[in-house]
Design an enzyme around this catalytic site. Sequence first.
Site, PDB file in Angstrom:
ATOM      1  N   LYS A  13       0.839  -1.211   0.000  1.00  0.00           N
ATOM      2  CA  LYS A  13       0.000   0.000   0.000  1.00  0.00           C
ATOM      3  C   LYS A  13       0.873   1.259   0.000  1.00  0.00           C
ATOM      4  O   LYS A  13       0.702   2.145  -0.832  1.00  0.00           O
ATOM      5  CB  LYS A  13      -0.935   0.024   1.228  1.00  0.00           C
ATOM      6  CG  LYS A  13      -1.894  -1.171   1.304  1.00  0.00           C
ATOM      7  CD  LYS A  13      -2.840  -1.083   2.496  1.00  0.00           C
ATOM      8  CE  LYS A  13      -2.162  -1.176   3.847  1.00  0.00           C
ATOM      9  NZ  LYS A  13      -1.511  -2.486   4.112  1.00  0.00           N
ATOM     10  N   ARG A  88     -10.413  -0.144   8.159  1.00  0.00           N
ATOM     11  CA  ARG A  88      -9.993  -1.533   8.374  1.00  0.00           C
ATOM     12  C   ARG A  88     -11.002  -2.328   9.173  1.00  0.00           C
ATOM     13  O   ARG A  88     -10.728  -3.484   9.503  1.00  0.00           O
ATOM     14  CB  ARG A  88      -8.716  -1.556   9.190  1.00  0.00           C
ATOM     15  CG  ARG A  88      -7.494  -1.145   8.465  1.00  0.00           C
ATOM     16  CD  ARG A  88      -6.501  -0.791   9.548  1.00  0.00           C
ATOM     17  NE  ARG A  88      -5.377  -1.647   9.508  1.00  0.00           N
ATOM     18  CZ  ARG A  88      -4.190  -1.262   9.027  1.00  0.00           C
ATOM     19  NH1 ARG A  88      -4.012  -0.079   8.525  1.00  0.00           N
ATOM     20  NH2 ARG A  88      -3.198  -2.070   9.051  1.00  0.00           N
ATOM     21  N   ARG A 127      11.594  -5.024   5.452  1.00  0.00           N
ATOM     22  CA  ARG A 127      11.260  -3.621   5.170  1.00  0.00           C
ATOM     23  C   ARG A 127      12.132  -2.668   5.976  1.00  0.00           C
ATOM     24  O   ARG A 127      12.435  -2.883   7.134  1.00  0.00           O
ATOM     25  CB  ARG A 127       9.797  -3.345   5.496  1.00  0.00           C
ATOM     26  CG  ARG A 127       9.470  -1.838   5.452  1.00  0.00           C
ATOM     27  CD  ARG A 127       8.010  -1.527   5.472  1.00  0.00           C
ATOM     28  NE  ARG A 127       7.295  -2.279   6.467  1.00  0.00           N
ATOM     29  CZ  ARG A 127       5.976  -2.439   6.451  1.00  0.00           C
ATOM     30  NH1 ARG A 127       5.259  -1.895   5.496  1.00  0.00           N
ATOM     31  NH2 ARG A 127       5.388  -3.134   7.395  1.00  0.00           N
ATOM     32  N   ARG A 160      10.531  -0.802  11.523  1.00  0.00           N
ATOM     33  CA  ARG A 160       9.355  -0.563  12.361  1.00  0.00           C
ATOM     34  C   ARG A 160       9.313  -1.540  13.528  1.00  0.00           C
ATOM     35  O   ARG A 160       9.666  -2.704  13.381  1.00  0.00           O
ATOM     36  CB  ARG A 160       8.083  -0.712  11.516  1.00  0.00           C
ATOM     37  CG  ARG A 160       7.665   0.586  10.861  1.00  0.00           C
ATOM     38  CD  ARG A 160       6.604   0.411   9.814  1.00  0.00           C
ATOM     39  NE  ARG A 160       5.446  -0.387  10.214  1.00  0.00           N
ATOM     40  CZ  ARG A 160       4.368  -0.552   9.456  1.00  0.00           C
ATOM     41  NH1 ARG A 160       4.304   0.041   8.263  1.00  0.00           N
ATOM     42  NH2 ARG A 160       3.368  -1.285   9.860  1.00  0.00           N
ATOM     43  N   ARG A 171      -0.836  -9.551  12.805  1.00  0.00           N
ATOM     44  CA  ARG A 171      -1.465  -8.536  11.945  1.00  0.00           C
ATOM     45  C   ARG A 171      -2.239  -9.200  10.812  1.00  0.00           C
ATOM     46  O   ARG A 171      -3.318  -8.732  10.427  1.00  0.00           O
ATOM     47  CB  ARG A 171      -0.398  -7.580  11.404  1.00  0.00           C
ATOM     48  CG  ARG A 171       0.054  -6.566  12.469  1.00  0.00           C
ATOM     49  CD  ARG A 171       1.440  -6.011  12.211  1.00  0.00           C
ATOM     50  NE  ARG A 171       1.554  -5.267  10.980  1.00  0.00           N
ATOM     51  CZ  ARG A 171       2.712  -5.000  10.372  1.00  0.00           C
ATOM     52  NH1 ARG A 171       3.849  -5.415  10.908  1.00  0.00           N
ATOM     53  NH2 ARG A 171       2.736  -4.319   9.262  1.00  0.00           N
TER      54      ARG A 171
HETATM   55  P1  AP5 Z   1       4.687  -1.534   1.998  1.00  0.00           P
HETATM   56  O1  AP5 Z   1       4.387  -0.745   0.778  1.00  0.00           O
HETATM   57  O2  AP5 Z   1       5.329  -0.877   3.148  1.00  0.00           O
HETATM   58  O3  AP5 Z   1       3.372  -2.341   2.469  1.00  0.00           O
HETATM   59  P2  AP5 Z   1       2.056  -1.815   3.190  1.00  0.00           P
HETATM   60  O4  AP5 Z   1       0.904  -2.471   2.511  1.00  0.00           O
HETATM   61  O5  AP5 Z   1       2.038  -0.334   3.292  1.00  0.00           O
HETATM   62  O6  AP5 Z   1       2.251  -2.519   4.594  1.00  0.00           O
HETATM   63  P3  AP5 Z   1       2.087  -1.963   6.069  1.00  0.00           P
HETATM   64  O7  AP5 Z   1       2.816  -2.926   6.957  1.00  0.00           O
HETATM   65  O8  AP5 Z   1       2.407  -0.532   6.143  1.00  0.00           O
HETATM   66  O9  AP5 Z   1       0.581  -2.186   6.288  1.00  0.00           O
HETATM   67  P4  AP5 Z   1      -0.104  -2.272   7.641  1.00  0.00           P
HETATM   68  O10 AP5 Z   1      -1.484  -2.181   7.205  1.00  0.00           O
HETATM   69  O11 AP5 Z   1       0.215  -3.449   8.466  1.00  0.00           O
HETATM   70  O12 AP5 Z   1       0.542  -1.090   8.475  1.00  0.00           O
HETATM   71  P5  AP5 Z   1       0.002   0.354   8.830  1.00  0.00           P
HETATM   72  O13 AP5 Z   1       1.159   1.248   8.905  1.00  0.00           O
HETATM   73  O14 AP5 Z   1      -1.112   0.721   7.965  1.00  0.00           O
HETATM   74  O15 AP5 Z   1       5.571  -2.794   1.497  1.00  0.00           O
HETATM   75  C1  AP5 Z   1       6.057  -3.748   2.429  1.00  0.00           C
HETATM   76  C2  AP5 Z   1       7.476  -4.184   2.000  1.00  0.00           C
HETATM   77  O16 AP5 Z   1       7.403  -4.900   0.766  1.00  0.00           O
HETATM   78  C3  AP5 Z   1       8.430  -3.008   1.745  1.00  0.00           C
HETATM   79  O17 AP5 Z   1       9.704  -3.352   2.220  1.00  0.00           O
HETATM   80  C4  AP5 Z   1       8.441  -2.841   0.226  1.00  0.00           C
HETATM   81  O18 AP5 Z   1       9.668  -2.332  -0.253  1.00  0.00           O
HETATM   82  C5  AP5 Z   1       8.180  -4.260  -0.253  1.00  0.00           C
HETATM   83  N1  AP5 Z   1       7.400  -4.295  -1.492  1.00  0.00           N
HETATM   84  C6  AP5 Z   1       6.323  -3.512  -1.810  1.00  0.00           C
HETATM   85  N2  AP5 Z   1       5.845  -3.843  -3.039  1.00  0.00           N
HETATM   86  C7  AP5 Z   1       6.629  -4.871  -3.495  1.00  0.00           C
HETATM   87  C8  AP5 Z   1       6.637  -5.649  -4.700  1.00  0.00           C
HETATM   88  N3  AP5 Z   1       5.717  -5.455  -5.681  1.00  0.00           N
HETATM   89  N4  AP5 Z   1       7.568  -6.618  -4.821  1.00  0.00           N
HETATM   90  C9  AP5 Z   1       8.479  -6.845  -3.830  1.00  0.00           C
HETATM   91  N5  AP5 Z   1       8.528  -6.140  -2.668  1.00  0.00           N
HETATM   92  C10 AP5 Z   1       7.611  -5.164  -2.498  1.00  0.00           C
HETATM   93  O19 AP5 Z   1      -0.562   0.106  10.301  1.00  0.00           O
HETATM   94  C11 AP5 Z   1       0.290  -0.183  11.373  1.00  0.00           C
HETATM   95  C12 AP5 Z   1      -0.517  -0.327  12.641  1.00  0.00           C
HETATM   96  O20 AP5 Z   1      -1.175   0.923  12.937  1.00  0.00           O
HETATM   97  C13 AP5 Z   1      -1.645  -1.370  12.601  1.00  0.00           C
HETATM   98  O21 AP5 Z   1      -1.178  -2.652  12.902  1.00  0.00           O
HETATM   99  C14 AP5 Z   1      -2.571  -0.798  13.691  1.00  0.00           C
HETATM  100  O22 AP5 Z   1      -2.084  -1.087  14.972  1.00  0.00           O
HETATM  101  C15 AP5 Z   1      -2.465   0.697  13.467  1.00  0.00           C
HETATM  102  N6  AP5 Z   1      -3.465   1.171  12.501  1.00  0.00           N
HETATM  103  C16 AP5 Z   1      -3.235   1.728  11.272  1.00  0.00           C
HETATM  104  N7  AP5 Z   1      -4.387   2.027  10.657  1.00  0.00           N
HETATM  105  C17 AP5 Z   1      -5.384   1.645  11.490  1.00  0.00           C
HETATM  106  C18 AP5 Z   1      -6.804   1.659  11.392  1.00  0.00           C
HETATM  107  N8  AP5 Z   1      -7.445   2.126  10.308  1.00  0.00           N
HETATM  108  N9  AP5 Z   1      -7.509   1.176  12.455  1.00  0.00           N
HETATM  109  C19 AP5 Z   1      -6.897   0.721  13.552  1.00  0.00           C
HETATM  110  N10 AP5 Z   1      -5.558   0.640  13.697  1.00  0.00           N
HETATM  111  C20 AP5 Z   1      -4.812   1.109  12.671  1.00  0.00           C
HETATM  112 MG    MG Z   2       2.095   1.069   4.900  1.00  0.00          MG
END
Ligand code: AP5
Ligand code: MG
Length: 218
Positions: A13, A88, A127, A160, A171
């Site tokens: 994402k 989510r 990552r 992270r 997760r």
């Molecule tokens: P990346 O692009 O970073 O993936 P992402 O989908 O953004 O993953 P996140 O871990 O950020 O998602 P998340 O939903 O768990 O975390 P968030 O910060 O939202 O890519 C991942 C890796 O893969 C990178 O190293 C990248 O280089 C690599 N990659 C990407 N594309 C690739 C490809 N095509 N091929 C190969 N490699 C690739 O949330 C974190 C925490 O915050 C949650 O757990 C929760 O506690 C809280 N939170 C956030 N939003 C909410 C909400 N709405 N409600 C409640 N709690 C929330």
């Molecule tokens: Mg992200």
Amino acid sequence: MNIVLVGPPGAGKGTQAESIIETYKIPQIATGDMFREAVSQETELGKKAKEFMNAGKLVPDEVTIGIVRERLSKPDCENGFLLDGFPRTIVQAEALEDIMKDLNKDIEAVVNISVPDEIIVRRIVGRRLCKNCNLVYHVEFNPPKQDGVCDKCSKNLIQRADDQEDTAVNRLNVYATETNPVLDFYAKKGVLINIDGNRARSVVWEDIKKALDKYDRN
Ligand code: AP5
Ligand code: MG
Ligand code: ZN
């Protein structure tokens, strides 16, 4: 264009958001980034969010909905926005409907990036992140030019706190129970766009761009 990005942790994402916001000139609203910023600043919000995040659990809905409502009311969202990682839960999706009604807007497209679980764990543990400009790297799949240093701003990259294998598995479980129903919610509304995220970054982006170009009003 008013867009939502969904997909399991590590689906890409944040990575695809970099291309989306650059191409369509809209702000990225990533609840995870907002929470991480609050945690590092040790604000009240950060204190509330930290334990949940480190355990791989969701921050409570009422906290999350409040910060999104406030953010979407800012003037830079007037011509569109990209929500990354929100909604989510069904409660959040319904709250977003209310927020949109109040702002006289609609969610036009929900881009769902899917990737198999076993690939996801590898992506998450490798990552690395720039805390300064939120750019996302991977030690193997998307390494910076210089080890551990951001290409754009030269600050040191970090890992992270929730990017450990056991937390990643939590997760994924939370995603399956809490967020999968959100996909049905948007499928029923006819705005869900499914993208296979298990391909090269540029190929995934080509598909997303093809799907989103028709919503671009500029
Ligand atoms: P990346 O692009 O970073 O993936 P992402 O989908 O953004 O993953 P996140 O871990 O950020 O998602 P998340 O939903 O768990 O975390 P968030 O910060 O939202 O890519 C991942 C890796 O893969 C990178 O190293 C990248 O280089 C690599 N990659 C990407 N594309 C690739 C490809 N095509 N091929 C190969 N490699 C690739 O949330 C974190 C925490 O915050 C949650 O757990 C929760 O506690 C809280 N939170 C956030 N939003 C909410 C909400 N709405 N409600 C409640 N709690 C929330
Ligand atoms: Mg992200
Ligand atoms: Zn940087």
